[in-house]
Design a protein around this motif. Sequence first.
Motif, short mmCIF file in Angstrom:
data_model
loop_
_atom_site.label_atom_id
_atom_site.label_comp_id
_atom_site.label_asym_id
_atom_site.label_seq_id
_atom_site.Cartn_x
_atom_site.Cartn_y
_atom_site.Cartn_z
N MET A 87 0.80 -1.16 -0.12
CA MET A 87 -0.05 -0.01 0.03
C MET A 87 0.93 1.19 0.04
SD MET A 87 -2.73 -1.24 -0.29
CE MET A 87 -2.23 -2.70 -0.92
N GLU A 88 1.97 1.27 0.76
CA GLU A 88 3.16 2.46 0.88
C GLU A 88 3.58 2.46 -0.52
OE1 GLU A 88 5.47 2.28 3.95
OE2 GLU A 88 3.95 1.64 5.46
N THR A 89 3.87 1.53 -1.37
CA THR A 89 4.43 1.75 -2.66
C THR A 89 3.73 2.12 -3.70
OG1 THR A 89 4.82 -0.56 -2.59
CG2 THR A 89 6.63 0.49 -1.73
N ILE A 90 2.62 1.25 -3.85
CA ILE A 90 1.85 1.46 -5.04
C ILE A 90 0.27 1.76 -4.86
CG2 ILE A 90 3.10 -0.25 -6.27
CD1 ILE A 90 0.93 -2.20 -6.17
N GLY A 91 -0.10 1.86 -3.49
CA GLY A 91 -1.36 2.12 -2.99
C GLY A 91 -1.90 3.29 -3.62
N THR A 92 -3.18 3.35 -4.23
CA THR A 92 -4.06 4.72 -4.56
C THR A 92 -5.32 4.43 -4.39
OG1 THR A 92 -4.46 3.54 -7.16
CG2 THR A 92 -2.11 4.86 -6.62
N LYS A 93 -6.10 5.53 -4.29
CA LYS A 93 -7.44 5.40 -3.95
C LYS A 93 -8.39 4.77 -5.12
CE LYS A 93 -8.55 9.98 -5.86
NZ LYS A 93 -9.28 11.53 -5.21
N ASP A 189 -10.89 -4.19 6.59
CA ASP A 189 -10.61 -4.02 7.96
C ASP A 189 -9.06 -3.00 8.05
OD1 ASP A 189 -12.94 -5.24 8.90
OD2 ASP A 189 -11.94 -7.14 9.37
N ALA A 190 -8.19 -3.38 7.39
CA ALA A 190 -7.07 -2.80 7.37
C ALA A 190 -7.20 -1.37 6.62
CB ALA A 190 -6.12 -3.76 6.69
N ALA A 191 -8.12 -1.17 6.02
CA ALA A 191 -8.38 0.38 5.48
C ALA A 191 -7.63 0.33 4.23
CB ALA A 191 -8.04 1.47 6.41
N VAL A 192 -7.20 -0.94 3.44
CA VAL A 192 -6.56 -0.66 2.12
C VAL A 192 -7.45 0.17 1.16
CG1 VAL A 192 -6.13 -2.43 0.11
CG2 VAL A 192 -5.77 -3.00 2.31
N PRO A 193 -6.90 0.85 0.50
CA PRO A 193 -7.24 1.96 -0.37
C PRO A 193 -7.45 1.28 -1.71
CG PRO A 193 -4.93 2.35 -0.29
CD PRO A 193 -5.29 1.34 0.61
N PHE A 194 -8.83 1.13 -2.02
CA PHE A 194 -9.29 0.57 -3.19
C PHE A 194 -10.78 1.18 -3.61
CE2 PHE A 194 -11.36 -2.30 -0.12
CZ PHE A 194 -12.77 -2.51 -1.12
N ALA A 195 -11.08 0.97 -5.01
CA ALA A 195 -12.35 1.55 -5.39
C ALA A 195 -13.21 0.27 -5.92
CB ALA A 195 -12.07 2.36 -6.61
N VAL A 218 -19.35 -2.30 -1.59
CA VAL A 218 -18.22 -2.64 -2.36
C VAL A 218 -18.51 -2.56 -3.76
CG1 VAL A 218 -16.26 -4.30 -2.83
CG2 VAL A 218 -16.96 -3.58 -0.45
N ALA A 219 -18.01 -1.89 -4.63
CA ALA A 219 -18.12 -1.66 -5.88
C ALA A 219 -17.51 -2.90 -6.56
CB ALA A 219 -17.63 -0.55 -6.69
N TYR A 220 -18.09 -3.47 -7.59
CA TYR A 220 -17.51 -4.58 -8.34
C TYR A 220 -17.87 -4.73 -10.00
CZ TYR A 220 -22.16 -6.97 -7.63
OH TYR A 220 -23.54 -7.22 -7.93
N VAL A 221 -16.89 -5.51 -10.54
CA VAL A 221 -17.14 -5.92 -12.09
C VAL A 221 -16.92 -7.29 -11.83
CG1 VAL A 221 -16.37 -5.50 -14.48
CG2 VAL A 221 -16.81 -3.52 -12.79
N LEU A 222 -17.64 -8.00 -12.04
CA LEU A 222 -17.30 -9.71 -11.86
C LEU A 222 -17.93 -10.39 -13.18
CD1 LEU A 222 -18.85 -10.16 -8.14
CD2 LEU A 222 -16.35 -9.95 -8.83
N ALA A 223 -17.03 -11.07 -13.57
CA ALA A 223 -17.43 -11.98 -14.80
C ALA A 223 -18.33 -13.15 -14.47
CB ALA A 223 -15.86 -12.78 -15.55
N THR A 224 -19.20 -13.34 -15.47
CA THR A 224 -20.21 -14.30 -15.00
C THR A 224 -20.61 -15.18 -16.30
OG1 THR A 224 -22.39 -14.69 -13.89
CG2 THR A 224 -22.16 -13.09 -15.78
N LYS A 225 -21.32 -16.17 -16.20
CA LYS A 225 -21.74 -17.18 -17.40
C LYS A 225 -22.80 -16.64 -18.21
CE LYS A 225 -24.35 -19.94 -14.17
NZ LYS A 225 -24.56 -21.21 -13.32
N VAL A 226 -22.89 -16.84 -19.39
CA VAL A 226 -23.75 -16.63 -20.29
C VAL A 226 -25.19 -16.70 -19.94
CG1 VAL A 226 -23.79 -18.61 -21.59
CG2 VAL A 226 -24.35 -16.59 -22.86
N ASN A 227 -25.64 -17.67 -19.16
CA ASN A 227 -26.74 -17.87 -18.71
C ASN A 227 -27.33 -17.53 -17.33
OD1 ASN A 227 -25.28 -19.89 -17.45
ND2 ASN A 227 -27.02 -21.61 -17.90
N ASP A 228 -26.61 -16.57 -16.57
CA ASP A 228 -26.68 -16.10 -15.12
C ASP A 228 -27.88 -15.14 -15.56
OD1 ASP A 228 -26.68 -15.49 -12.70
OD2 ASP A 228 -24.69 -14.22 -12.85
N THR A 229 -28.64 -15.02 -14.56
CA THR A 229 -29.78 -14.16 -14.29
C THR A 229 -29.53 -13.02 -13.41
OG1 THR A 229 -30.92 -15.61 -12.66
CG2 THR A 229 -31.36 -15.84 -15.35
#
Length: 381
Positions: A87-93, A189-195, A218-229
């Motif tokens: 986080m100190e070296t490459i962490g960004t919001k 819990d560790a307050a890792v900076p992520f979007a 928590v915002a997400y972009v998750l791959a899913t299967k073609v027949n997911d509903t």
Amino acid sequence: MTVEQVESWSEGIAGLHARFARRFGRSEPRDRALDYMTGLLAPLEKKNGWTLAEQVGQLRPDGVQRLLNHSEWDEDAVRDDVRDFVMETIGTKDGVLVGDDTGFLKKGVKSAGVQRQYSGTAGRTENCQIGTFLAYASPKGRALIDRELYVPKSWTDDRDRCRAAGIDDTVPFATKIEHLKWMLQRAIDAAVPFAWVTADEAYGQVKHFRAWLEERRVAYVLATKVNDTVTTTDSRDARVDELIAALPKQAWKRLSAGAGAHGQRIYHWARVAIRPFWKDGYGHWVLARRSLADPTEISYYVCHGPVASLLKDLVKVAGARWQVEECFQTAKGECGLDHYQVRLYRAWYRHITLAMAVLAYLTAVRAAEAAKGAAEMTSTT
């Protein structure tokens, strides 16, 4: 990696080692851990107990084996120190957390968690162990920050076998989805900076996992299967492919999902709002990626994020998922992630944690070099 680079970097890696030196009960394992990390950096064809011992001038691998199997030190605290260093070296919001698993091919039946199971690494069913990982990706770099060993039911249903491999009776059976939840919760819990969070369809198609993320905003972009509903505004379940198929031709945009080994990853992308009302400033979409060469080749994603999210924002997160694969490739190719020869449960975590530390160090070095190069270029223009 050249010998000269290893000699230079082995001096620098002592600084990272010093950050978690207090996690060791005695000086011998503390010093051995630094030797181990230095050995993992070395240009060795195989990085196992024998070769790592020889690299640091030892005649036998006893010290290396003792470090992993019996010495007193806290590998989970070291994991947290490595995460903080990342986080100190490459962490960004705007960082992205990426979940995935990878296989470690093994012989025999005694290594903790080993069985014949599908390995995405091998692309087939093999005798292997499976590790679940959490990677962190930002514009500055990428690294692994957490890990769990998958212990199948064939093991947890046989406690005598578990004890022989050092698996405590308190270790339950847990799916890879549960592993990812554990790791994400630790990051939160560790307050890792992520979007954003992203993962492949093995995780994205699991609806209770999506609900778990939404409960935590928590915002997400998750791959899913073609027949997911997905549930639409009128409370009906609709297939993701049908929602995308109903979009007009102009909905598709040509966009890059980021740079790859062979240049920009360019596809056609489209999205549709599946519940166009917003809750607490968040909304839901189905996202699709279509091949330029073959329009019938379409991949699907379910998304949840801030209402102001643009198509290009979702595309960027979807593209970030590949960075965990690049972490695995670097960690296995340069840091010995898969070169271990241990059977005990705790020894697996210890080796993997030290290999993750080496990867974190290489990531920091490369980020620093990139920043220096950018500064030099700016000063000459």
